[in-house]
Write a protein that holds these residues in place. Sequence first.
Motif, PDB file in Angstrom:
ATOM      1  N   ASP A  44       4.064   1.918  -7.649  1.00  0.00           N
ATOM      2  CA  ASP A  44       4.015   0.538  -7.135  1.00  0.00           C
ATOM      3  C   ASP A  44       3.527   0.489  -5.689  1.00  0.00           C
ATOM      4  O   ASP A  44       2.927  -0.501  -5.272  1.00  0.00           O
ATOM      5  CB  ASP A  44       5.394  -0.127  -7.260  1.00  0.00           C
ATOM      6  CG  ASP A  44       5.636  -0.653  -8.663  1.00  0.00           C
ATOM      7  OD1 ASP A  44       4.658  -1.009  -9.341  1.00  0.00           O
ATOM      8  OD2 ASP A  44       6.809  -0.715  -9.074  1.00  0.00           O
ATOM      9  N   VAL A  45       3.777   1.546  -4.916  1.00  0.00           N
ATOM     10  CA  VAL A  45       3.256   1.588  -3.544  1.00  0.00           C
ATOM     11  C   VAL A  45       1.733   1.724  -3.588  1.00  0.00           C
ATOM     12  O   VAL A  45       1.010   1.021  -2.881  1.00  0.00           O
ATOM     13  CB  VAL A  45       3.890   2.749  -2.741  1.00  0.00           C
ATOM     14  CG1 VAL A  45       3.239   2.880  -1.366  1.00  0.00           C
ATOM     15  CG2 VAL A  45       5.399   2.537  -2.601  1.00  0.00           C
ATOM     16  N   TYR A  46       1.254   2.610  -4.467  1.00  0.00           N
ATOM     17  CA  TYR A  46      -0.203   2.786  -4.610  1.00  0.00           C
ATOM     18  C   TYR A  46      -0.871   1.507  -5.110  1.00  0.00           C
ATOM     19  O   TYR A  46      -1.968   1.163  -4.685  1.00  0.00           O
ATOM     20  CB  TYR A  46      -0.496   3.948  -5.558  1.00  0.00           C
ATOM     21  CG  TYR A  46      -0.095   5.293  -4.999  1.00  0.00           C
ATOM     22  CD1 TYR A  46      -0.551   5.704  -3.746  1.00  0.00           C
ATOM     23  CD2 TYR A  46       0.731   6.159  -5.709  1.00  0.00           C
ATOM     24  CE1 TYR A  46      -0.195   6.941  -3.227  1.00  0.00           C
ATOM     25  CE2 TYR A  46       1.090   7.397  -5.197  1.00  0.00           C
ATOM     26  CZ  TYR A  46       0.627   7.781  -3.952  1.00  0.00           C
ATOM     27  OH  TYR A  46       0.974   8.993  -3.439  1.00  0.00           O
ATOM     28  N   ALA A  47      -0.199   0.817  -6.047  1.00  0.00           N
ATOM     29  CA  ALA A  47      -0.788  -0.403  -6.626  1.00  0.00           C
ATOM     30  C   ALA A  47      -1.007  -1.473  -5.563  1.00  0.00           C
ATOM     31  O   ALA A  47      -1.878  -2.326  -5.715  1.00  0.00           O
ATOM     32  CB  ALA A  47       0.096  -0.938  -7.740  1.00  0.00           C
ATOM     33  N   MET A  48      -0.234  -1.428  -4.489  1.00  0.00           N
ATOM     34  CA  MET A  48      -0.418  -2.414  -3.427  1.00  0.00           C
ATOM     35  C   MET A  48      -1.360  -1.897  -2.341  1.00  0.00           C
ATOM     36  O   MET A  48      -1.530  -2.520  -1.302  1.00  0.00           O
ATOM     37  CB  MET A  48       0.927  -2.800  -2.844  1.00  0.00           C
ATOM     38  CG  MET A  48       1.824  -3.410  -3.904  1.00  0.00           C
ATOM     39  SD  MET A  48       3.138  -4.432  -3.255  1.00  0.00           S
ATOM     40  CE  MET A  48       2.349  -6.036  -3.220  1.00  0.00           C
ATOM     41  N   GLY A  49      -1.948  -0.720  -2.593  1.00  0.00           N
ATOM     42  CA  GLY A  49      -2.878  -0.149  -1.623  1.00  0.00           C
ATOM     43  C   GLY A  49      -2.169   0.574  -0.497  1.00  0.00           C
ATOM     44  O   GLY A  49      -2.756   0.851   0.551  1.00  0.00           O
ATOM     45  N   GLY A  50      -0.890   0.884  -0.693  1.00  0.00           N
ATOM     46  CA  GLY A  50      -0.098   1.510   0.368  1.00  0.00           C
ATOM     47  C   GLY A  50      -0.054   3.023   0.280  1.00  0.00           C
ATOM     48  O   GLY A  50      -0.622   3.637  -0.629  1.00  0.00           O
ATOM     49  N   ARG A  51       0.622   3.608   1.273  1.00  0.00           N
ATOM     50  CA  ARG A  51       0.776   5.057   1.351  1.00  0.00           C
ATOM     51  C   ARG A  51       2.273   5.337   1.450  1.00  0.00           C
ATOM     52  O   ARG A  51       2.937   4.843   2.370  1.00  0.00           O
ATOM     53  CB  ARG A  51       0.058   5.538   2.617  1.00  0.00           C
ATOM     54  CG  ARG A  51       0.046   7.021   2.840  1.00  0.00           C
ATOM     55  CD  ARG A  51      -1.061   7.385   3.829  1.00  0.00           C
ATOM     56  NE  ARG A  51      -0.837   6.833   5.168  1.00  0.00           N
ATOM     57  CZ  ARG A  51      -0.058   7.406   6.101  1.00  0.00           C
ATOM     58  NH1 ARG A  51       0.581   8.523   5.830  1.00  0.00           N
ATOM     59  NH2 ARG A  51       0.091   6.859   7.300  1.00  0.00           N
TER      60      ARG A  51
END
Length: 302
Positions: A44-51
């Motif tokens: 879910d962090v990756y899906a929001m473009g996060g690291r």
Amino acid sequence: MSDDAGIYRLTNEIALVQTLDFFTPIVNDPFEFGRIAAANSLSDVYAMGGRPLTAMNIVCFPVKDMDKSILRSILQGGLEVIHKANAAMIGGHSVEDPELKYGLSVTGIVHPQKFLTNAGAKPGDLLILTKPLGTGILATALKAGVLDEETTRQITELMVTLNKGAAEAMAEVGANACTDITGFGLLGHCLEMAKASNVGIKINTKKVPVIPEAKTFASMGLVPGGGYANRRFCSKRLEIDPSVDPILIDVMSDPQTSGGLLISVSESKADSLVRKLIEKNTPSASIVGEVVKKLPGIIRCS
Ligand code: CO
Ligand code: CO
Ligand code: CO
């Protein structure tokens, strides 16, 4: 934004991305279960473009009925994946529970102006899917004891694959919207994106990547209950061309664990995103559909 992480702006440059996920085992091997649960939580962090930066364990464990070594293997598996994500394990909490469950609470960062949700899809965008579908059906076959070793290994490998490479490719090329494919299946998550973005979505079912064995088991009727629920949930918003193989609709409704990213990207950037995804070795990099202005909140499969 019904499914993914929460965002909290700290400064003009940095926002926190926070998410939490845990579930019961879907494979028999405790180490692999730990890896899968961790990859799923980080997604879910990756899906929001996060690291992702830090992770904490959430454990429910039947201390009286199960050997502690099982728990150790699960946590080792989780830790391995957390390290692959370049994140730090900073603690956690466990409770005694008759039913084993494991997952992570993950904190990451993202630029407050650059994070992605499922609400940004624009008419004319193309949709790219980064993992093939069918892990729900095949996990059901595994539970029923009818899945061969090779396919078990294959779905495990897919589920432990982080969406890190996909998120990096997305950040490098630039995308308009994203979600990860999990419990609602491809169709359910497409529908969520269509509603949130107030657009329609056309899916070219011939381009949807599918694990071949998933079609075999689906045609034998081995579809998890969640798949039928997803199908019902979408039914009023779904237009299916009669030429589409009904088995494919089952697979597209299949709830995924640690599924791929569904990325909505402007047509002009789609080819470079596909190239970047292939460079990053994502399990798939298929253009599966397009975003249209007409038919808001409708999914059309042909
Ligand atoms: Co999600
Ligand atoms: Co989630
Ligand atoms: Co505690």
